[in-house]
Design a protein around this motif. Sequence first.
Motif, PDB file in Angstrom:
ATOM      1  N   ASP A  69      26.796  57.019 -40.643  1.00  0.00           N
ATOM      2  CA  ASP A  69      25.923  56.821 -41.796  1.00  0.00           C
ATOM      3  C   ASP A  69      26.763  56.838 -43.070  1.00  0.00           C
ATOM      4  N   ARG A  70      26.790  55.716 -43.765  1.00  0.00           N
ATOM      5  CA  ARG A  70      27.486  55.634 -45.047  1.00  0.00           C
ATOM      6  C   ARG A  70      26.444  55.749 -46.145  1.00  0.00           C
ATOM      7  N   TRP A  71      26.691  56.628 -47.084  1.00  0.00           N
ATOM      8  CA  TRP A  71      25.716  56.858 -48.147  1.00  0.00           C
ATOM      9  C   TRP A  71      25.987  55.949 -49.339  1.00  0.00           C
ATOM     10  N   LEU A  72      24.909  55.370 -49.871  1.00  0.00           N
ATOM     11  CA  LEU A  72      25.012  54.389 -50.940  1.00  0.00           C
ATOM     12  C   LEU A  72      24.373  54.908 -52.214  1.00  0.00           C
ATOM     13  N   ASP A  73      24.878  54.412 -53.342  1.00  0.00           N
ATOM     14  CA  ASP A  73      24.227  54.725 -54.612  1.00  0.00           C
ATOM     15  C   ASP A  73      23.216  53.626 -54.943  1.00  0.00           C
ATOM     16  N   ALA A  74      22.600  53.715 -56.114  1.00  0.00           N
ATOM     17  CA  ALA A  74      21.545  52.772 -56.479  1.00  0.00           C
ATOM     18  C   ALA A  74      22.050  51.335 -56.546  1.00  0.00           C
ATOM     19  N   GLN A  75      23.335  51.136 -56.737  1.00  0.00           N
ATOM     20  CA  GLN A  75      23.910  49.801 -56.816  1.00  0.00           C
ATOM     21  C   GLN A  75      24.394  49.294 -55.460  1.00  0.00           C
ATOM     22  N   GLY A  76      24.211  50.104 -54.419  1.00  0.00           N
ATOM     23  CA  GLY A  76      24.628  49.690 -53.100  1.00  0.00           C
ATOM     24  C   GLY A  76      26.081  49.958 -52.791  1.00  0.00           C
ATOM     25  N   ASN A  77      26.760  50.740 -53.620  1.00  0.00           N
ATOM     26  CA  ASN A  77      28.161  51.068 -53.398  1.00  0.00           C
ATOM     27  C   ASN A  77      28.279  52.246 -52.443  1.00  0.00           C
TER      28      ASN A  77
END
Length: 349
Positions: A69-77
């Motif tokens: 599971d890779r966690w993303l920020d609001a910009q999808g990074n």
Amino acid sequence: HEALIIAQADWQWNGWSPWGGAVSTRLHRFDLSGASTSYAASGRVTGQLLNQFSLDESDGVVRVAVTEDRWLDAQGNVIEPNEDQPWGDGTLVSASPVSRVLTLGDAAGKLSELGRSHDLAPGERIFSTRYVGDTAYVVTFRQIDPLFVVDLSDPADIVVQGEVEIPGFSTYMHPLDAGHLLTIGRDIDPVTQQDNGMALQIFDVSNPDAPVRTHVYTVPGAYSQAQYDHLAFNFDARLGLLAIPVDTYATTFDSTLALFSVSVAGGIAPAGSSSHSSFYSGCVDGVGDYYCSYSPTVRRGLFIEDFVYTISLGGVTVHALTDLTSTLATVNLPEPQWYSGYYGEVRTF
């Protein structure tokens, strides 16, 4: 027979997850080749294993299929793991899973990575894995079901050879022969996500660069313990018969051992069933709903010579394979003690 691999979820901070879940797995290899079992090596991989079929070992090389599971920020990074990450302020928006197959070797007591595949189906999780020789078959799922064929013949150079996409997913894969797989899972509408029922499928993997699904048989409204417990999946190659427990809720509840004829040429077809309805007839109300906490539903089917034995917590029945309509023998089993007194009195109507 030469190695035992134990997988252990890593809960330390460097196995970090903002929701408190482990995102890495520790692996421990034990040597079984000598007169006694001895510890050999340990290592760690990023990601989680689905089940025991995610692991394999061949000639000292450990193979493992994981989902990370890779966690993303609001910009999808993608945000790298950090124990000081202020995830509670909404910085982290979602998890984007990726899956891969890795190989590890014993380097002076440490399981070190030898090679890895490219990321499989970003955004999807592994739903089943099966190793056959130097090939790994991996199924992931989100809206469609890609089945990947992965070449592990060179541990340092893992190659994804081919894939096939179908609606739904497979939860267990069983080798039919060197070039075909028999699978069980669910048929899911890729647009509406509607569950259409239990699905049995045959895949032709004789050309690893271009696997294809050759046969599918769907049972609407049915569920099987074999979807999540491979011990309930009994395929007898001698008979060309598959026996699996099947629960259906179409008009009324029914629990049976369903038999299917299976062949590479002929596909999948119903071959009869053995119902255990007599063992739980007092647990179905007037509209067909099952209400008893005690669950004598079918759990296993066993072939012995020309007979099939159907086993549940309620009892055992025997049928001749030539006539599934006539019960040759029945044995009622007492209610398990671990049900009695725990769930209270059984309701009656």
